[in-house]
Design a protein around this motif. Structure first.
Motif, PDB file in Angstrom:
ATOM      1  N   GLU A  32       0.833  -1.198   0.000  1.00  0.00           N
ATOM      2  CA  GLU A  32       0.000   0.000   0.000  1.00  0.00           C
ATOM      3  C   GLU A  32       0.874   1.258   0.000  1.00  0.00           C
ATOM      4  N   LYS A  33       1.925   1.225   0.776  1.00  0.00           N
ATOM      5  CA  LYS A  33       2.848   2.367   0.848  1.00  0.00           C
ATOM      6  C   LYS A  33       3.485   2.629  -0.526  1.00  0.00           C
ATOM      7  N   GLY A  34       3.909   1.575  -1.200  1.00  0.00           N
ATOM      8  CA  GLY A  34       4.474   1.721  -2.538  1.00  0.00           C
ATOM      9  C   GLY A  34       3.457   2.246  -3.538  1.00  0.00           C
ATOM     10  N   PHE A  35       2.225   1.765  -3.427  1.00  0.00           N
ATOM     11  CA  PHE A  35       1.158   2.239  -4.303  1.00  0.00           C
ATOM     12  C   PHE A  35       0.960   3.741  -4.138  1.00  0.00           C
ATOM     13  N   TYR A  36       0.800   4.191  -2.898  1.00  0.00           N
ATOM     14  CA  TYR A  36       0.531   5.612  -2.656  1.00  0.00           C
ATOM     15  C   TYR A  36       1.723   6.485  -3.036  1.00  0.00           C
ATOM     16  N   LEU A  39       1.293   6.798  -6.743  1.00  0.00           N
ATOM     17  CA  LEU A  39       0.101   7.572  -7.083  1.00  0.00           C
ATOM     18  C   LEU A  39       0.317   9.060  -6.800  1.00  0.00           C
ATOM     19  N   LEU A  40       0.891   9.385  -5.653  1.00  0.00           N
ATOM     20  CA  LEU A  40       1.104  10.782  -5.279  1.00  0.00           C
ATOM     21  C   LEU A  40       2.196  11.445  -6.107  1.00  0.00           C
ATOM     22  N   ALA A  41       3.158  10.665  -6.581  1.00  0.00           N
ATOM     23  CA  ALA A  41       4.249  11.217  -7.388  1.00  0.00           C
ATOM     24  C   ALA A  41       3.743  11.703  -8.745  1.00  0.00           C
ATOM     25  N   ASP A  42       2.671  11.095  -9.244  1.00  0.00           N
ATOM     26  CA  ASP A  42       2.073  11.490 -10.523  1.00  0.00           C
ATOM     27  C   ASP A  42       0.587  11.747 -10.285  1.00  0.00           C
ATOM     28  N   PRO A  43       0.215  13.007  -9.936  1.00  0.00           N
ATOM     29  CA  PRO A  43      -1.163  13.295  -9.544  1.00  0.00           C
ATOM     30  C   PRO A  43      -2.194  13.320 -10.671  1.00  0.00           C
ATOM     31  N   SER A  44      -1.821  12.953 -11.880  1.00  0.00           N
ATOM     32  CA  SER A  44      -2.811  12.936 -12.956  1.00  0.00           C
ATOM     33  C   SER A  44      -3.801  11.794 -12.720  1.00  0.00           C
ATOM     34  N   ASN A  45      -5.022  11.960 -13.223  1.00  0.00           N
ATOM     35  CA  ASN A  45      -6.055  10.951 -13.036  1.00  0.00           C
ATOM     36  C   ASN A  45      -5.656   9.667 -13.753  1.00  0.00           C
ATOM     37  N   LYS A 107      -5.241   6.682  11.056  1.00  0.00           N
ATOM     38  CA  LYS A 107      -3.972   6.536  11.787  1.00  0.00           C
ATOM     39  C   LYS A 107      -2.927   5.798  10.963  1.00  0.00           C
ATOM     40  N   ALA A 108      -2.927   6.061   9.653  1.00  0.00           N
ATOM     41  CA  ALA A 108      -1.981   5.436   8.728  1.00  0.00           C
ATOM     42  C   ALA A 108      -0.757   6.348   8.558  1.00  0.00           C
ATOM     43  N   ASP A 109       0.034   6.474   9.624  1.00  0.00           N
ATOM     44  CA  ASP A 109       1.164   7.395   9.584  1.00  0.00           C
ATOM     45  C   ASP A 109       2.201   7.018   8.527  1.00  0.00           C
ATOM     46  N   TRP A 110       2.285   5.751   8.151  1.00  0.00           N
ATOM     47  CA  TRP A 110       3.207   5.342   7.096  1.00  0.00           C
ATOM     48  C   TRP A 110       2.775   5.913   5.746  1.00  0.00           C
ATOM     49  N   LEU A 111       1.536   6.391   5.642  1.00  0.00           N
ATOM     50  CA  LEU A 111       1.055   6.972   4.395  1.00  0.00           C
ATOM     51  C   LEU A 111       1.047   8.492   4.420  1.00  0.00           C
ATOM     52  N   TYR A 112       0.608   9.103   5.499  1.00  0.00           N
ATOM     53  CA  TYR A 112       0.546  10.564   5.494  1.00  0.00           C
ATOM     54  C   TYR A 112       1.891  11.219   5.781  1.00  0.00           C
ATOM     55  N   HIS A 113       2.925  10.414   6.052  1.00  0.00           N
ATOM     56  CA  HIS A 113       4.276  10.958   6.191  1.00  0.00           C
ATOM     57  C   HIS A 113       5.118  10.748   4.923  1.00  0.00           C
ATOM     58  N   LEU A 114       4.508  10.254   3.867  1.00  0.00           N
ATOM     59  CA  LEU A 114       5.254  10.042   2.617  1.00  0.00           C
ATOM     60  C   LEU A 114       5.797  11.373   2.091  1.00  0.00           C
ATOM     61  N   GLU A 116       6.156  12.352  -0.843  1.00  0.00           N
ATOM     62  CA  GLU A 116       5.445  12.776  -2.052  1.00  0.00           C
ATOM     63  C   GLU A 116       4.366  13.818  -1.749  1.00  0.00           C
ATOM     64  N   TRP A 117       3.936  13.916  -0.500  1.00  0.00           N
ATOM     65  CA  TRP A 117       2.932  14.920  -0.130  1.00  0.00           C
ATOM     66  C   TRP A 117       3.483  16.339  -0.256  1.00  0.00           C
ATOM     67  N   ASP A 118       4.800  16.497  -0.162  1.00  0.00           N
ATOM     68  CA  ASP A 118       5.409  17.831  -0.203  1.00  0.00           C
ATOM     69  C   ASP A 118       5.041  18.604  -1.467  1.00  0.00           C
ATOM     70  N   SER A 119       4.899  17.917  -2.588  1.00  0.00           N
ATOM     71  CA  SER A 119       4.584  18.603  -3.842  1.00  0.00           C
ATOM     72  C   SER A 119       3.072  18.810  -4.035  1.00  0.00           C
ATOM     73  N   LEU A 120       2.253  18.188  -3.185  1.00  0.00           N
ATOM     74  CA  LEU A 120       0.795  18.291  -3.339  1.00  0.00           C
ATOM     75  C   LEU A 120       0.148  19.263  -2.360  1.00  0.00           C
ATOM     76  N   LEU A 121       0.621  19.269  -1.115  1.00  0.00           N
ATOM     77  CA  LEU A 121       0.039  20.116  -0.082  1.00  0.00           C
ATOM     78  C   LEU A 121       1.158  20.820   0.682  1.00  0.00           C
ATOM     79  N   THR A 122       0.932  22.076   1.025  1.00  0.00           N
ATOM     80  CA  THR A 122       1.932  22.808   1.790  1.00  0.00           C
ATOM     81  C   THR A 122       2.031  22.218   3.197  1.00  0.00           C
ATOM     82  N   GLU A 123       3.135  22.482   3.838  1.00  0.00           N
ATOM     83  CA  GLU A 123       3.336  21.987   5.198  1.00  0.00           C
ATOM     84  C   GLU A 123       2.272  22.552   6.141  1.00  0.00           C
ATOM     85  N   GLU A 124       1.928  23.825   5.929  1.00  0.00           N
ATOM     86  CA  GLU A 124       0.909  24.457   6.776  1.00  0.00           C
ATOM     87  C   GLU A 124      -0.461  23.787   6.584  1.00  0.00           C
TER      88      GLU A 124
END
Length: 166
Positions: A32-36, A39-45, A107-114, A116-124
């Motif tokens: 699941e971690k590899g999938f996300y 997926l997050l690295a390429d945000p196109s549908n 509580k999936a911290d292994w996913l929301y700490h990826l 790849e989120w840095d390029s999608l949502l700001t830290e704030e």
């Protein structure tokens, strides 16, 4: 049996072997971690059938069904996962904020700490969503009305003589 029923039977069956159960979920969470991450690295549908999506993300069919079950509430338009079969075309067009918040709530911290989120949502923004997601799991009790407190109905009487009568 549908693909989803098959996945749920496999994933949630009662096992007499706790070690095998733990090993199953540990392996699933790694996939699941590899999938996300992909997926997050390429945000196109992304669209495709279960076998096509499984091949694209390098997971087996049953794992892909489990991932689809988990991500469905975070999609802009839900997939018909209850009735899907191997020919159903599915979409992975997700709402980043909803997906992040749902990961926090689960509580999936292994996913929301990826990273790849840095390029999608700001830290704030992630901090705000993290707080919202954590509050979703918090039970907040209202203050109990005391016997001698004014009645909340607004009558002006003490609670024990108004709405608090048994």
């Amino acid at each position: 049996m549908t693909l989803l029923e098959n996945w749920r039977e496999q994933a949630y069956r009662v096992s007499n072997d706790p070690a095998a159960y733990d090993a199953f979920w540990k392996a699933y969470f790694e996939k699941e971690k590899g999938f996300y991450a992909s997926l997050l690295a390429d945000p196109s549908n992304v669209e495709g059938t279960v076998p096509e999506l499984a091949e694209k993300y390098g997971v087996d069919r049953d794992t892909m069904v489990g991932i689809l079950d988990g991500i469905n509430d975070s999609l802009k338009e839900k997939n018909p996962i209850e009735e899907m079969d191997e020919t159903t075309v599915l979409s992975l067009d997700y709402d980043p904020e909803k997906l992040y918040r749902n990961m926090v709530t689960a509580k999936a911290d292994w996913l929301y700490h990826l990273p790849e989120w840095d390029s999608l949502l700001t830290e704030e923004r992630r901090a705000v969503l993290l707080k919202e997601g954590r509050l979703a799991n918090t039970v907040i009790r209202e203050k109990k009305v005391g016997r001698n407190d004014p009645c909340p109905c607004g009558s002006g009487k003490k609670y024990k003589f108004c709405c608090g009568r048994a």
